[in-house]
Design a protein around this motif. Structure first.
Motif, PDB file in Angstrom:
ATOM      1  N   ALA A 252       0.850  -1.192   0.000  1.00 41.07           N
ATOM      2  CA  ALA A 252       0.000   0.000   0.000  1.00 41.07           C
ATOM      3  C   ALA A 252       0.884   1.239   0.000  1.00 41.07           C
ATOM      4  N   LYS A 253       0.556   2.172  -0.898  1.00 34.67           N
ATOM      5  CA  LYS A 253       1.301   3.415  -0.996  1.00 34.67           C
ATOM      6  C   LYS A 253       0.322   4.544  -1.275  1.00 34.67           C
ATOM      7  N   ASN A 254       0.249   5.499  -0.371  1.00 36.55           N
ATOM      8  CA  ASN A 254      -0.679   6.618  -0.517  1.00 36.55           C
ATOM      9  C   ASN A 254      -2.122   6.140  -0.701  1.00 36.55           C
ATOM     10  N   GLY A 255      -2.477   5.104   0.029  1.00 38.92           N
ATOM     11  CA  GLY A 255      -3.852   4.609  -0.021  1.00 38.92           C
ATOM     12  C   GLY A 255      -4.172   3.760  -1.229  1.00 38.92           C
ATOM     13  N   GLN A 256      -3.174   3.468  -2.077  1.00 43.82           N
ATOM     14  CA  GLN A 256      -3.399   2.665  -3.272  1.00 43.82           C
ATOM     15  C   GLN A 256      -2.614   1.359  -3.177  1.00 43.82           C
ATOM     16  N   THR A 267      -9.474   1.397  -7.021  1.00 41.52           N
ATOM     17  CA  THR A 267      -9.983   2.569  -6.322  1.00 41.52           C
ATOM     18  C   THR A 267     -10.902   2.091  -5.210  1.00 41.52           C
ATOM     19  N   SER A 268     -10.573   2.454  -3.974  1.00 43.42           N
ATOM     20  CA  SER A 268     -11.343   1.941  -2.848  1.00 43.42           C
ATOM     21  C   SER A 268     -11.312   2.931  -1.697  1.00 43.42           C
ATOM     22  N   GLN A 269     -12.352   2.892  -0.887  1.00 39.83           N
ATOM     23  CA  GLN A 269     -12.412   3.694   0.323  1.00 39.83           C
ATOM     24  C   GLN A 269     -11.764   2.973   1.508  1.00 39.83           C
ATOM     25  N   ARG A 271      -8.995   1.409   4.016  1.00 39.46           N
ATOM     26  CA  ARG A 271      -7.695   1.841   4.522  1.00 39.46           C
ATOM     27  C   ARG A 271      -6.782   0.620   4.546  1.00 39.46           C
ATOM     28  N   PHE A 272      -5.865   0.576   3.591  1.00 38.02           N
ATOM     29  CA  PHE A 272      -5.017  -0.594   3.446  1.00 38.02           C
ATOM     30  C   PHE A 272      -3.830  -0.533   4.398  1.00 38.02           C
ATOM     31  N   ARG A 274       0.117  -1.936   5.457  1.00 40.71           N
ATOM     32  CA  ARG A 274       1.344  -1.953   4.651  1.00 40.71           C
ATOM     33  C   ARG A 274       1.375  -3.154   3.707  1.00 40.71           C
ATOM     34  N   ASP A 350      -5.581  -8.241   5.701  1.00 38.38           N
ATOM     35  CA  ASP A 350      -4.339  -7.767   6.295  1.00 38.38           C
ATOM     36  C   ASP A 350      -3.370  -8.952   6.344  1.00 38.38           C
TER      37      ASP A 350
END
Length: 358
Positions: A252-256, A267-269, A271-272, A274, A350
């Protein structure tokens, strides 16, 4: 009322813990399946309910009555075992009625009960035979009839169909489901077979061995649809489903989501964390389709099952299995094919905790 309640159950054999912190609330008249791999404590839990095992902690209640210290004969349960446990020297009728005769019940009542139960399980023409003259499926029906004739509050089944061939297993599954509907009794069924769990259970309790489970053996307790379509953790996602869910790891990087070899336009809401485990069921993988995530795969092999095909691809995301109908277009092994992974069909977990990301 035949609610079965387990609260805070711990079972150990000497220093070896088998079951920990197990909580289950089984409704009256419900068909619940305990499923999991070897060593997950499912048969031990069933034997605990029957009174054949003791717990080091927790409470067992049947019909609102605590039964921890109650003799097995007084718990109002009947158990059907994997190995039938029939008396070889007795007729089918005598095997069915053994408990009634032992209790000194009137011969007329015994005969009427045997006749009624034999009709229910389709053994009317077999009552004079001995178990050795019966097929495996018929022997299991005798064991089932012997349990039914007691009219218990709760039926306990310990892998009763595992000794039968595929044809008999399918027939007996239907028979048990019909009997459950007819009797309306609470039934608790142990199996390692996913097909039995998914097709028979009103709800499924997925158990894991403690070395994989952590705090408690119980991984998820829900309907077949809930367990299959919304697994609560990686263990359930990997265990339920045949072939199992496909997985690949992402960061995950900047929420992506990011992958070092494949573009992941997700594209997702959500919260991923690491490290993310991304899963998709084989039936949702599209061969030659278009989606936010596409990856080229080299076809390794095809398994033609008649009604469907399983396709095994090697890709930059690792091995991916696709399931299609039998009439799907053919591709020879070694051919490169584009695979599409629809974002609406993806499951996120996770990687560290194994929990589903909601």
């Amino acid at each position: 009322m035949s609610v079965v309640s387990l609260k805070g159950i711990d079972i150990s054999y000497g220093p070896v813990a088998v079951v920990r912190n197990l909580d289950l609330e089984i409704k009256s008249g419900e068909f619940v399946v305990l499923v999991g791999p070897s060593g997950c404590g499912k048969s031990t839990t069933l034997r605990l309910i029957a009174g054949l095992e003791a717990s080091q902690a927790g409470e067992i209640a049947i019909g609102g009555r605590t039964v921890n210290d109650l003799d097995p004969a007084k718990r109002d349960v009947a158990m059907v075992f994997q190995n039938y446990a029939l008396f070889p020297h007795m007729s089918v009728a005598d095997n069915i009625s053994f408990g009634m005769r032992l209790r000194g019940e009137a011969p007329a009542k015994v005969a009427a009960s045997v006749s009624e139960v034999a009709r229910m399980v389709g053994l009317q023409d077999q009552l004079a035979k001995r178990p050795g003259a019966l097929s495996g499926g018929q022997r299991q029906r005798v064991a089932l009839a012997r349990a039914i004739v007691r009219k218990p509050a709760v039926f306990l089944f310990d892998e009763p169909l595992s000794n039968l061939d595929a044809e008999f297993r399918a027939a007996m599954r239907s028979e048990l489901m019909r009997l459950h509907k007819e009797l309306g009794s609470t039934m608790i069924y142990v199996t390692h077979d996913q097909v039995e769990a998914m097709t028979m259970g009103d709800r499924i309790a997925v158990l894991a061995p403690l070395r994989q489970a952590g705090r408690s053996n119980l991984m998820q307790f829900g309907t077949p649809d809930e367990v299959y379509h919304r697994p609560t953790n990686l263990f359930v996602a990997k265990f339920i489903g045949s072939p199992p869910m496909n997985f690949f790891k992402a960061g995950a990087k900047n929420g992506q989501l990011v992958h070092d070899r494949v573009q992941l336009d997700v594209t997702s809401q959500l919260r991923f964390p690491r490290e993310v485990a991304v899963g998709i069921r084989p039936e949702h993988v599209q061969i030659g389709g278009t989606a936010a995530i596409t990856v080229d795969g080299t076809l390794d092999r095809i398994e033609n099952l008649g009604h469907e095909k399983l396709w095994f691809f090697m890709t930059a995301l690792g091995r991916i299995v696709a399931r299609t109908a039998d009439y799907a277009a053919n591709h020879p092994p070694g051919e490169k094919v584009r695979l599409a992974l629809p974002t609406t069909s993806l499951h996120f977990f996770d990687q560290e905790s194994g929990l589903r990301i909601e």
